[in-house]
Enzyme design. Structure first.
Site, mmCIF file in Angstrom:
data_model
loop_
_atom_site.group_PDB
_atom_site.id
_atom_site.type_symbol
_atom_site.label_atom_id
_atom_site.label_comp_id
_atom_site.label_asym_id
_atom_site.label_seq_id
_atom_site.Cartn_x
_atom_site.Cartn_y
_atom_site.Cartn_z
ATOM 1 N N LYS A 35 0.818 -0.961 -0.055
ATOM 2 C CA LYS A 35 0.020 -0.318 -0.111
ATOM 3 C C LYS A 35 0.966 1.277 0.517
ATOM 4 O O LYS A 35 2.290 0.798 0.690
ATOM 5 C CB LYS A 35 -0.444 -0.273 1.248
ATOM 6 C CG LYS A 35 -0.510 0.050 2.707
ATOM 7 C CD LYS A 35 -1.806 -0.648 3.610
ATOM 8 C CE LYS A 35 -0.367 0.119 5.014
ATOM 9 N NZ LYS A 35 -1.003 -0.426 6.179
ATOM 10 N N ARG A 130 -10.096 0.139 16.006
ATOM 11 C CA ARG A 130 -9.923 1.140 14.679
ATOM 12 C C ARG A 130 -11.225 0.279 14.044
ATOM 13 O O ARG A 130 -11.651 0.706 13.997
ATOM 14 C CB ARG A 130 -8.280 1.208 14.245
ATOM 15 C CG ARG A 130 -7.942 1.868 12.735
ATOM 16 C CD ARG A 130 -6.770 2.171 12.656
ATOM 17 N NE ARG A 130 -6.207 0.860 11.536
ATOM 18 C CZ ARG A 130 -5.010 0.616 11.135
ATOM 19 N NH1 ARG A 130 -4.471 2.044 11.071
ATOM 20 N NH2 ARG A 130 -4.806 -0.513 10.830
ATOM 21 N N TYR A 255 16.344 30.461 7.057
ATOM 22 C CA TYR A 255 15.106 30.136 7.825
ATOM 23 C C TYR A 255 15.368 30.733 9.260
ATOM 24 O O TYR A 255 15.441 29.634 9.849
ATOM 25 C CB TYR A 255 14.140 29.661 6.912
ATOM 26 C CG TYR A 255 13.750 30.041 5.627
ATOM 27 C CD1 TYR A 255 13.698 31.391 5.464
ATOM 28 C CD2 TYR A 255 13.851 29.286 4.350
ATOM 29 C CE1 TYR A 255 13.380 31.621 3.824
ATOM 30 C CE2 TYR A 255 13.987 28.707 3.437
ATOM 31 C CZ TYR A 255 13.184 29.577 2.923
ATOM 32 O OH TYR A 255 13.555 30.573 1.187
ATOM 33 N N MET A 303 12.418 23.805 2.163
ATOM 34 C CA MET A 303 12.187 22.761 0.370
ATOM 35 C C MET A 303 12.733 22.692 -0.374
ATOM 36 O O MET A 303 12.349 21.342 -0.845
ATOM 37 C CB MET A 303 10.581 23.816 -0.043
ATOM 38 C CG MET A 303 10.373 23.644 -0.677
ATOM 39 S SD MET A 303 9.395 24.460 -2.754
ATOM 40 C CE MET A 303 8.012 25.112 -1.515
HETATM 41 C C1 LIG Z 1 -0.011 -1.607 7.065
HETATM 42 C C2 LIG Z 1 -0.626 -3.501 7.305
HETATM 43 C C3 LIG Z 1 0.124 -4.390 7.464
HETATM 44 C C4 LIG Z 1 1.384 -3.769 7.381
HETATM 45 O O1 LIG Z 1 1.971 -3.428 8.866
HETATM 46 P P1 LIG Z 1 3.861 -3.110 8.794
HETATM 47 O O2 LIG Z 1 3.963 -2.625 10.463
HETATM 48 O O3 LIG Z 1 4.383 -2.731 7.711
HETATM 49 O O4 LIG Z 1 4.403 -4.778 8.444
HETATM 50 C C5 LIG Z 1 -0.898 -4.898 7.725
HETATM 51 N N1 LIG Z 1 -1.946 -5.411 7.800
HETATM 52 C C6 LIG Z 1 -2.868 -4.104 7.717
HETATM 53 C C7 LIG Z 1 -4.631 -4.669 7.799
HETATM 54 C C8 LIG Z 1 -2.429 -2.517 7.916
HETATM 55 O O5 LIG Z 1 -2.904 -2.364 7.463
#
Ligand SMILES: *Cc1c(COP(=O)(O)O)cnc(C)c1O
Length: 364
Positions: A35, A130, A255, A303
């Protein structure tokens, strides 16, 4: 064409890290989590590089569709499932597997006639609070799903660990037990382990596991370095020195003039900044490598540029390679200095940083 800033993506390290996953969980199948553009490394390239992963996991339908369009045929799991009917249609069309984390998604499935069955995973809330359905509602949902011809059985059961980065936290074991208790019959596929779980909690090494960050070579565990865990960095973020200045005692840099030279000193300017994804909150003292040697930031990150204290490196010169993280300097170290985590730094690298995908011939 300018060759900096660049993110060199080492595919041999990616494969090495997948081998480390397999070593910890030899009996599990692996959803490689790609992802967020493959944690900033380039989703399609990472997916292609992880050819031996059993499947790929993404957060959103859109990401799964992208992978299919890049020619990836293996199983793809959408961790957030779908919100609208058109997303379900796209997931179905592209043969994506869906996490179901609330009843409404089950109802959407029941209302939709699917030409061929879809694979689904019930996402159970075992304690992260969550996403997910309550464990006591799972049996009824399973019954409902088994009556739906549009669902390919058997359904999977998955959960996500909230605190696995802390090996002392008792919640992780409890979460694993709560999910496992739902499969007393042994009929279902289970999926628990994220990177931290895979490394530290054997009970999370289920039929399917979901490593993300460890594939990219950063440590998911508090108090353990990537090196301790034998992980190799996949992304090395680099740029070049575009100026070396001799500043005078009392000169205030950048800055806000927050850093004042305590003595006459050489200061390098490197072409990278928060516009490239380097964290603006990296403080004075954050390490960088100049020509492979340690140096540190002075002044504020801007930047497009950062300033580097070159007092320890009198030979440093314009054009030298500057490494922000990766080979020789763990992203975990920089993240800790900047008050964040490796995940955020890696995902934040912006599109103007050119990515160079390399497969070195070294084996390990
Ligand atoms: C992002 C995610 C993972 C991977 O987690 P890591 O800590 O990067 O290994 C696994 N399961 C779900 C549901 C996630 O959202």
């Amino acid at each position: 064409m300018q060759d900096y800033p660049r993110a060199v993506i080492d595919h041999s390290a990616l494969r090495h890290n997948l081998a480390i996953v397999r070593r910890h969980a030899p009996n599990s199948r692996v959803w490689a989590v790609v992802k967020a553009n493959g944690y900033g490394h380039g989703m399609a390239q990472v997916a292609a590089g992880l050819a031996t992963a059993d499947g790929l996991a993404v957060a959103r339908v859109e990401e799964g569709v992208c992978l299919r369009e890049a020619g990836i045929a293996k199983p793809i799991l959408v961790l957030e499932g779908v919100l609208f009917k058109h997303e379900l249609a796209a997931a179905h069309e592209h043969g994506l597997e869906l996490a179901l984390h609330r009843r409404g998604q089950v109802e959407l499935l029941a209302e939709t006639r699917l030409a061929r069955p879809l694979r689904v995973w019930i996402k159970v809330d075992t304690g992260m609070h969550r996403l997910g359905v309550d464990p006591q509602r799972v049996p009824a949902l399973l019954a409902e799903l088994s009556a739906n011809p549009g669902i390919e059985g058997p359904v999977g059961l998955m959960t996500h660990l909230a605190n696995a980065d802390d090996t002392e936290d008792g919640l992780t074991q409890l979460q694993c037990e709560r999910l496992r208790a739902l499969d007393s019959s042994g009929n279902y596929s289970l999926s628990i382990g994220n990177s931290a779980g895979i490394l530290a909690f054997p009970a999370s090494r289920t039929h399917w596991i979901r490593p993300g960050i460890m594939l990219y070579g950063a440590s998911p565990l508090i108090g353990r370095t990537a090196g301790d865990l034998e992980l190799r960095p996949v992304m090395t973020l680099q740029t070049r020195l575009i100026a070396v200045r001799s500043l005078r005692q009392g000169n205030a840099i950048g800055y806000g003039g927050t850093y004042v030279c305590p003595e006459d000193m050489p200061v390098g300017v490197a072409a990278i900044g928060y516009g490239d994804g380097y964290p603006r909150h990296a403080p004075v003292g954050t390490p960088v490598l100049v020509g492979g040697h340690r140096a540190s930031l002075v002044g504020r990150v801007s930047m497009d540029m950062i300033n580097i204290d070159l007092r320890g490196l009198p030979a440093a010169t314009v054009g030298d390679t500057v490494t922000l993280w990766g080979e020789g300097l763990s992203v975990d170290v920089v993240a800790e200095r900047a008050g964040t985590i490796s995940y955020e730094l890696l995902c934040s690298v912006t599109a103007r940083v050119r990515k160079e995908h390399r497969s070195r011939t070294t084996t390990s």
